[in-house]
Enzyme design. Sequence first.
Site, PDB file in Angstrom:
ATOM      1  N   THR A   1      29.355  36.639  30.499  1.00 51.48           N
ATOM      2  CA  THR A   1      28.929  37.364  31.885  1.00 51.48           C
ATOM      3  C   THR A   1      27.847  38.259  31.839  1.00 51.48           C
ATOM      4  O   THR A   1      27.303  38.839  30.706  1.00 51.48           O
ATOM      5  CB  THR A   1      30.139  38.317  32.236  1.00 51.48           C
ATOM      6  OG1 THR A   1      31.410  37.400  32.600  1.00 51.48           O
ATOM      7  CG2 THR A   1      29.950  39.358  33.308  1.00 51.48           C
TER       8      THR A   1
ATOM      9  N   ARG B   1      41.251  30.921  39.683  1.00 49.18           N
ATOM     10  CA  ARG B   1      41.485  32.197  38.908  1.00 49.18           C
ATOM     11  C   ARG B   1      39.975  33.158  39.144  1.00 49.18           C
ATOM     12  O   ARG B   1      39.031  32.899  39.134  1.00 49.18           O
ATOM     13  CB  ARG B   1      41.502  31.921  37.695  1.00 49.18           C
ATOM     14  CG  ARG B   1      41.384  33.062  36.476  1.00 49.18           C
ATOM     15  CD  ARG B   1      40.196  33.376  36.097  1.00 49.18           C
ATOM     16  NE  ARG B   1      40.144  34.514  35.149  1.00 49.18           N
ATOM     17  CZ  ARG B   1      39.142  35.036  34.584  1.00 49.18           C
ATOM     18  NH1 ARG B   1      37.975  34.914  35.021  1.00 49.18           N
ATOM     19  NH2 ARG B   1      39.197  36.188  33.631  1.00 49.18           N
TER      20      ARG B   1
ATOM     21  N   GLY C   1      38.488  36.712  37.791  1.00 51.75           N
ATOM     22  CA  GLY C   1      38.441  37.494  36.765  1.00 51.75           C
ATOM     23  C   GLY C   1      38.125  39.102  37.124  1.00 51.75           C
ATOM     24  O   GLY C   1      38.299  39.732  38.383  1.00 51.75           O
ATOM     25  N   ASP C   2      37.762  40.219  36.143  1.00 47.64           N
ATOM     26  CA  ASP C   2      37.420  41.587  36.629  1.00 47.64           C
ATOM     27  C   ASP C   2      36.040  41.612  37.055  1.00 47.64           C
ATOM     28  O   ASP C   2      35.926  42.767  37.726  1.00 47.64           O
ATOM     29  CB  ASP C   2      37.584  42.323  35.305  1.00 47.64           C
ATOM     30  CG  ASP C   2      36.505  41.907  34.184  1.00 47.64           C
ATOM     31  OD1 ASP C   2      36.328  40.642  33.898  1.00 47.64           O
ATOM     32  OD2 ASP C   2      35.762  42.665  33.630  1.00 47.64           O
TER      33      ASP C   2
ATOM     34  N   THR D   1      32.182  43.562  30.379  1.00 46.41           N
ATOM     35  CA  THR D   1      32.362  41.761  30.177  1.00 46.41           C
ATOM     36  C   THR D   1      33.298  41.673  29.099  1.00 46.41           C
ATOM     37  O   THR D   1      33.492  42.461  28.216  1.00 46.41           O
ATOM     38  CB  THR D   1      30.922  41.438  29.473  1.00 46.41           C
ATOM     39  OG1 THR D   1      31.163  40.084  28.994  1.00 46.41           O
ATOM     40  CG2 THR D   1      30.534  42.094  28.455  1.00 46.41           C
ATOM     41  N   GLY D   2      34.034  40.554  29.184  1.00 43.02           N
ATOM     42  CA  GLY D   2      35.225  40.399  28.192  1.00 43.02           C
ATOM     43  C   GLY D   2      36.353  39.621  29.180  1.00 43.02           C
ATOM     44  O   GLY D   2      36.204  39.149  30.004  1.00 43.02           O
TER      45      GLY D   2
ATOM     46  N   GLY E   1      38.809  39.095  31.255  1.00 36.09           N
ATOM     47  CA  GLY E   1      39.007  39.681  32.553  1.00 36.09           C
ATOM     48  C   GLY E   1      40.295  40.117  32.922  1.00 36.09           C
ATOM     49  O   GLY E   1      40.597  41.159  33.425  1.00 36.09           O
TER      50      GLY E   1
HETATM   51  N1  ASP Z   1      34.927  39.224  32.404  1.00 33.86           N
HETATM   52  C1  ASP Z   1      34.712  37.776  32.739  1.00 33.86           C
HETATM   53  C2  ASP Z   1      35.731  37.189  33.250  1.00 33.86           C
HETATM   54  O1  ASP Z   1      36.945  37.560  32.775  1.00 33.86           O
HETATM   55  C3  ASP Z   1      34.168  36.885  31.598  1.00 33.86           C
HETATM   56  C4  ASP Z   1      33.258  37.558  30.914  1.00 33.86           C
HETATM   57  O2  ASP Z   1      32.977  38.607  30.801  1.00 33.86           O
HETATM   58  O3  ASP Z   1      32.557  36.508  30.092  1.00 33.86           O
HETATM   59  O4  ASP Z   1      35.665  36.580  34.313  1.00 33.86           O
END
Ligand code: ASP
Length: 339
Positions: free
Chosen positions: A204, A232, A234-235, A255-256, A258
Site C-alpha cells: 500500500t 474483501r 481492508g483498512d 499499511t499492513g 488490514g
Molecule cells: N493494508 C492493506 C490492506 O489490508 C494492505 C497493505 O497495506 O499492503 O488492504
Amino acid sequence: MKKLVLLAALTLMSCQAPVKEENPAPTFGIVIHGGAGTILRKNMTPEMEAAYRATLETAVRTGYEILKAGGTSQEAVEKTIHVMEDSPLFNAGKGAVLTADETIELDASFMNGATLDAGAIAGVQTIKHPITAAIAVMEDSPHVMLSGKGAEAFAQAQGLELVAPKYFFTERRINSLKRVKEKEQQTAWSAEEWQDFKNQKFGTVGCVALDQAGNLAAGTSTGGMTNKKWNRIGDAPIIGAGTYANNASCAISATGWGEYFIRSVVAHDIAALMEYKGLSIQEAARVVIHEKVAKLGGDGGIVGIDRQGNIAMEMNTAGMYRAHIDAEGNLTVKIYKDE
Ligand code: ASP
C-alpha cells in the site's frame, strides 16, 4: 510614573531574555510509505532497491515542493500519492495486486485534519487515481465512502480519469497471485515460508503532510491483499483504521495486514492517545503498533506527522518503504527496519 516603571521593566526584560525571533519560519513536513512487510536485503537486487529509493524520493519531493511553495497539505498528499499510484513498484493504482478472480479492486481514503472532512472509495476497477476519487467523494458528495460500480459512476460524473482495468496489471503481480494460490494448497508451513507468503501481500502507499498554515492531511491508496476474495475491503479506505487526520493531534497513514488494522482502529487510536493522554506521536505509534496490532498477531506499520512537524515511522515488520522531508529540506529515504 507607572509608564516609566513599565518601560524600565520592559527594558530590563529585553536585556535579560534571549532574543526571540519575530516571525519564526513556519514549520511543515511530509512523510510517505510505500508498504510494510518482510522486506529483506537478501530478496532485493541492487537495481530493485535503487528503483524503490528513487521513486520514493520523487514522490516525497513532489509533495515537499507544493508545501514549500505554500500549497495545502491536501494537495501535497494527493499529488505525492499520484506518483506512487502511477509507479508499477507499489501496490496502488498501476501495479496493484490481484484478487483471487484475477481482477483488480482498489481502495483509497483521504482526511483533512483542519475540517475533519473525509472521503473514501472501495473496490473500484477503472479509476486511474483512487486517491483523487476519495477526495472527490469528500468534496463533491454528501457521503464519506462509496464502493464498486457506484463509486465508478460517481467518478465518471466528476470527470475523473478512467482507464481500462488492464492498465493496472503487471507481470509481477500476475506471478505473485500464481505463487500465492500454489502456496494456499500447501498444508504445512515453515516459519520462513509463512513470512514469505505474507510478504506477497503488502505494498500500500500513503502520505501525511503538515502545511505552512498548520493544517494536517492524510491519504492512503491500495490494491489490498493478493488473492483477496468476496470483495474483501481492508483498512486503507476506512477512516480511523488506515487513515486519520486531525489538527488536534496528528495525521496517520497505515499499511499492513488490514484485518488487524481495522480491529485495532490504528490511525485513530494513535491520534486519541495523543489528544486524550498527551503521548508524543512516536510514543503513541509505538504503543499501537507493538502493543495492540502485534499482540493480536498483525503485521504492518504507519507513518505520521503532528502539528510541530514531529514524525513517526513505526513498524513491526522487517521493513517499510518510507521517506520524509522536513521544513529545512532534509531528506530521509529508508527501506529496512534497521536503517
Ligand atoms: N493494508 C492493506 C490492506 O489490508 C494492505 C497493505 O497495506 O499492503 O488492504
